[in-house]
Design an enzyme around this catalytic site. Sequence first.
Site, PDB file in Angstrom:
ATOM      1  N   ASP A 196      53.979  11.325  84.270  1.00  0.00           N
ATOM      2  CA  ASP A 196      54.338   9.968  83.870  1.00  0.00           C
ATOM      3  C   ASP A 196      52.996   9.355  83.510  1.00  0.00           C
ATOM      4  O   ASP A 196      52.178   9.084  84.397  1.00  0.00           O
ATOM      5  CB  ASP A 196      54.988   9.212  85.030  1.00  0.00           C
ATOM      6  N   HIS A 197      52.745   9.173  82.232  1.00  0.00           N
ATOM      7  CA  HIS A 197      51.365   8.854  81.853  1.00  0.00           C
ATOM      8  C   HIS A 197      50.917   7.490  82.389  1.00  0.00           C
ATOM      9  O   HIS A 197      49.727   7.217  82.470  1.00  0.00           O
ATOM     10  CB  HIS A 197      51.143   8.978  80.338  1.00  0.00           C
ATOM     11  N   HIS A 259      58.258   4.683  83.913  1.00  0.00           N
ATOM     12  CA  HIS A 259      57.040   3.873  83.996  1.00  0.00           C
ATOM     13  C   HIS A 259      57.219   2.589  84.819  1.00  0.00           C
ATOM     14  O   HIS A 259      56.378   2.254  85.657  1.00  0.00           O
ATOM     15  CB  HIS A 259      56.551   3.477  82.597  1.00  0.00           C
TER      16      HIS A 259
HETATM   17  C1  BG6 Z   1      56.333   6.350  76.312  1.00  0.00           C
HETATM   18  C2  BG6 Z   1      57.595   5.916  75.651  1.00  0.00           C
HETATM   19  O1  BG6 Z   1      56.620   7.044  77.498  1.00  0.00           O
HETATM   20  O2  BG6 Z   1      55.544   5.200  76.624  1.00  0.00           O
HETATM   21  C3  BG6 Z   1      57.279   5.139  74.389  1.00  0.00           C
HETATM   22  O3  BG6 Z   1      58.370   7.065  75.313  1.00  0.00           O
HETATM   23  C4  BG6 Z   1      56.351   3.992  74.694  1.00  0.00           C
HETATM   24  O4  BG6 Z   1      58.473   4.645  73.788  1.00  0.00           O
HETATM   25  C5  BG6 Z   1      55.145   4.464  75.489  1.00  0.00           C
HETATM   26  O5  BG6 Z   1      55.927   3.461  73.453  1.00  0.00           O
HETATM   27  C6  BG6 Z   1      54.326   3.289  75.964  1.00  0.00           C
HETATM   28  O6  BG6 Z   1      53.132   3.753  76.515  1.00  0.00           O
HETATM   29  P1  BG6 Z   1      51.824   2.856  76.540  1.00  0.00           P
HETATM   30  O7  BG6 Z   1      50.815   3.681  77.258  1.00  0.00           O
HETATM   31  O8  BG6 Z   1      51.453   2.597  75.094  1.00  0.00           O
HETATM   32  O9  BG6 Z   1      52.195   1.580  77.237  1.00  0.00           O
END
Ligand code: BG6
Length: 525
Positions: A196-197, A259
Amino acid sequence: MTWTNVSEVSGAATDSRQAPPHTFILFGATGDLAHRKLFPALYSLFVDKLLPDNFAVIGVARTDFDDNAFRQEVKSAVDKFSRTKMNEKAFTEFIQRFFYSKLDATNPEDFQKLKQRVEAVEHQFSLPEQRIFYLAMAPNFFGQVALNLKASGLSAASGWRRLIIEKPFGHDLQSAKVLNDELRQVFEEEEIYRIDHYLGKEMVQNIEVIRFANSIFEPLWNNRAIANVQITSSETVGVEDRASYYEKSGALRDMVQNHMLQMVMMVAMEPPSRLKMEAIRDEKVKVLRSLRRYTPDEVAQHVIRGQYDAGQINGKPVKAYRDEPNVSPSSTTETFVAARLYIDNFRWAGVPFYIRTGKHMAAKATEIVVQFRDMPKNLYFNRDGTLGPNLLVIRVNPQEGMYLQLNAKKPGTDETVVPVMMEFSQSLKNSPEAYERLLYDAMDGDSTFFTRWDEVSLAWKFVDPIADAFRSDSLPLHHYAAGTWGPRASDQLLMQDGFSWWPVYGQKLPANVKAEHTFGQSLER
Ligand code: BG6
């Protein structure tokens, strides 16, 4: 008036420990994620000396590349997307360790060929059989790839082996279980790293430190002192070219199931007994166990869904969601979700956690606002007769930092009280990307910031009834103009409790609002 105390912190990794030698086998090596995130992350880790001296990367995909064509691809990706400037000498050393193997994920023979390739490379560099399999590909292949890894003998390394997978992890609890069962036929739970980045983001990781390393917060971190918590992750981008995925996922599965809930867990968890990965993850899971699950009938009281209409982003007109390519003209997919959550435990009973996320909103920002309870209103007011609450705001993106909003006397006046901010912000310039941290952790065998199966399943248990309510249209789908802060109903959700969303970074304020009354707004905004 603002007190601003900004300390610049250079974000370069200071960890001098190199990951252990291994072979990194990347499925989906010609895809977007590999190009935008993974190759640049590997290169930065290499330059920062966090990759081991002895490593190899084997790219795997359907495209008919040879090693050279693949290396060219990696080079252009690093050139374009890396935060670390390309250095010809370093890159030449780095890219020599890259190889390519063509593979059709449904063809067992291709896995045999891949195995021979992996063994040949391991032999060439005297690498121990320590293998990471990263599946940067469509999730419907995850199960099949895992089973083919087993059938081919590739996963039977004499050293360690790890599987890294990207979300989505299933579409609901049922499909997630099926997928998990397939993966578990091949890998142990400890060997599965579910990315989960958001958990790789500097300030999300910092929540733990802010909470558990500062004695001023812990005594206040509960329902006696905190009135509500607000977590926003807004985006200016629309669905882009991902409609075939997004139509089925919507904001609920795309952002909330993973997230947003991860951030809720980080804010709400109890202190772990030790800073060890399972101790931390145990505490996070307990939050999900206490998270109140709504029945489909209750969803309408606590959840708002929206979809963007045509509007403007940065002064440019954009289409309505339903007019986007590959989106059904009658689509009811939500591009916005706001919700009120309750964590029914002793610490948080009665404190609403508001979350909101959406596409094509007015600004890109991820922020967590902890709003403390009001002081008794019998002493100090500002000129409007109101006294702002104290806030602790954790900025995750695009600014990294936090600020504490306090009340103080306006200099030169007798009794005018104004909000002031103590702010800490750190430079993003050299800060490692989320993927760098997560890749390094996986190489190092540290799964603290990865999602464990019980977290995934509990998150689905919370989300599934909401998805059911969406599917049966038991709550309205509100439309909002692109470039705004979502439907009015999301504001009303907080108004029901006497609260309102605090402005996030980059939010334009109404013309009649003066900076000194805009709690949570830095004058530099
Ligand atoms: C991803 C989603 O996991 O997270 C995307 O699939 C979203 O739809 C993205 O744009 C948002 O990540 P960040 O790091 O730009 O907030």
